[in-house]
Write an enzyme that holds these catalytic residues in place. Structure first.
Site, mmCIF file in Angstrom:
data_model
loop_
_atom_site.group_PDB
_atom_site.id
_atom_site.type_symbol
_atom_site.label_atom_id
_atom_site.label_comp_id
_atom_site.label_asym_id
_atom_site.label_seq_id
_atom_site.Cartn_x
_atom_site.Cartn_y
_atom_site.Cartn_z
ATOM 1 C CG HIS A 208 -2.227 0.728 0.988
ATOM 2 N ND1 HIS A 208 -3.355 0.106 0.515
ATOM 3 C CD2 HIS A 208 -2.578 2.022 1.169
ATOM 4 C CE1 HIS A 208 -4.339 0.975 0.431
ATOM 5 N NE2 HIS A 208 -3.892 2.154 0.806
ATOM 6 N NE ARG B 41 -1.006 6.799 1.505
ATOM 7 C CZ ARG B 41 -0.904 8.032 1.997
ATOM 8 N NH1 ARG B 41 0.280 8.621 2.085
ATOM 9 N NH2 ARG B 41 -1.970 8.679 2.423
ATOM 10 C CB VAL C 58 7.249 1.330 -10.379
ATOM 11 C CG1 VAL C 58 7.493 1.375 -11.886
ATOM 12 C CG2 VAL C 58 7.375 -0.098 -9.858
#
Length: 338
Positions: free
Chosen positions: A236, A239, A270
């Site tokens: 995530h 987070r 990325v």
């Protein structure tokens, strides 16, 4: 259009919620949640970037690869690049509110359609967030995949029905949102999902199911055996849980475990075409990108998003030439730096 100019404009429009750093690595914004950073120390976000950095490629130029093919097939559809827009929500609390959820979803959906890739939309405690993505898919006709938070099985099935009616090509559940306190405090259930619950969802929806937030080979196998079509290896964006491993470090074990049983997608750190190639070399079928697309949206709208996606595609094309990679079925080996 220039990426540095886009970043500068985004910094201005995001009002300090994002600094538009030259390298989006989670260091300057560590712990800024709400905001664009990673939770706690920010280590999960930072580690995603560091994990990718540890993998290296070999430069090769004595070959006949002149025009690499960067297209791929996902969920029965041909896409022009293995780069998808990750589901993003919470623009008011995380990005300053310059754009509404609907404005953001619409411009990302239009950009993805124009460049020939897949748009993913999200879900959160605001009741309009999920419909905003649904409406963007309906109005643009983009190849779209809405994601639900890990609500009750009944709620998830209902959201999948809405996705099907909107023309979505697949449906996802953000299982790594299981501990989102903001949703629990707002009286909305989110929680982990057992294998039995996953099987119930698969059996009762008419779209391929994707589980996003898989970080172990064991849970990847559970998903595959439960009938899931694809997983997203993801923490995530760092987070939801501090001090997780980087996705590039866990990806090889996961892809080895599931083989060709399901498609494996990945996100986390990325930023460039070479990052994409590394993730593909580690076994992913495609990557999801979130924060840079959010920055592009705030720095120049739909045109800036298209600019960024095409920039990443061009970088991937160049990296494939310089590693002797003719298509995505023949990706180069990568090597972990000591």
């Amino acid at each position: 259009m220039d990426w540095n100019e886009i970043r500068e404009k985004a910094r201005e429009n995001m009002k300090g919620y994002c600094r538009g750093c030259k390298r989006c690595d989670g260091i300057a914004c560590a712990g800024e949640v709400p905001g664009m950073g990673g939770t706690g120390t920010g280590n999960g976000f930072i580690e995603n970037v560091k994990a990718l950095d540890r993998w290296k490629v070999k430069l090769k130029t004595l070959h006949d690869v002149l025009k690499p093919d960067i297209t791929t097939s996902l969920f029965g559809f041909q896409v022009k690049m293995p780069v998808l827009a990750a589901p993003m929500t919470g623009l008011k609390g995380n990005a300053g509110g310059y754009l509404s959820e609907r404005e953001y979803d619409m411009m990302v959906a239009e950009a993805c359609k124009n460049v020939g890739t897949i748009f993913m939309s999200g879900d959160a405690n605001d009741k309009d967030m999920y419909p905003a993505g649904i409406d963007a898919i309906k109005s643009t006709g983009v190849l779209g995949i809405p994601f639900s938070k890990p609500r009750t099985v009944e709620e998830i099935i209902e959201k999948a029905k809405i996705a099907k009616e909107a023309g979505a090509v697949a449906f996802g559940v953000d299982v790594d949102g299981a501990g989102l306190i903001m949703m629990i405090k707002s009286g909305q259930f989110v929680g982990p999902k057992s294998r039995k619950e996953i099987e119930m969802i698969v059996e009762n929806i008419e779209l391929p199911l994707i589980l996003k937030g898989i970080m172990t080979a064991e849970e990847a196998m559970i998903a595959a055996e439960a009938g899931v079509k694809a997983i997203v290896v993801s923490n995530h964006g760092g987070r939801v849980l501090d001090h997780t491993m980087g996705t590039a470090d866990v990806l090889p074990d996961i892809t080895k475990a599931v083989g060709d049983k399901i498609d494996v997608l990945v996100d986390g750190g990325v930023r460039t075409g070479i990052d994409v190639l590394k993730m593909l070399s580690l076994g992913a079928k495609a990557v999801l990108i979130g924060r840079p697309i959010m920055i592009a949206a705030h720095g120049g709208g739909r045109e800036a998003i298209e600019f960024y996606l095409n920039k990443v595609a061009d970088e991937l094309y160049q990296a494939m030439i310089l590693t002797g990679c003719k298509d995505l079925k023949n990706v180069p080996e990568v090597y972990k730096a000591s």
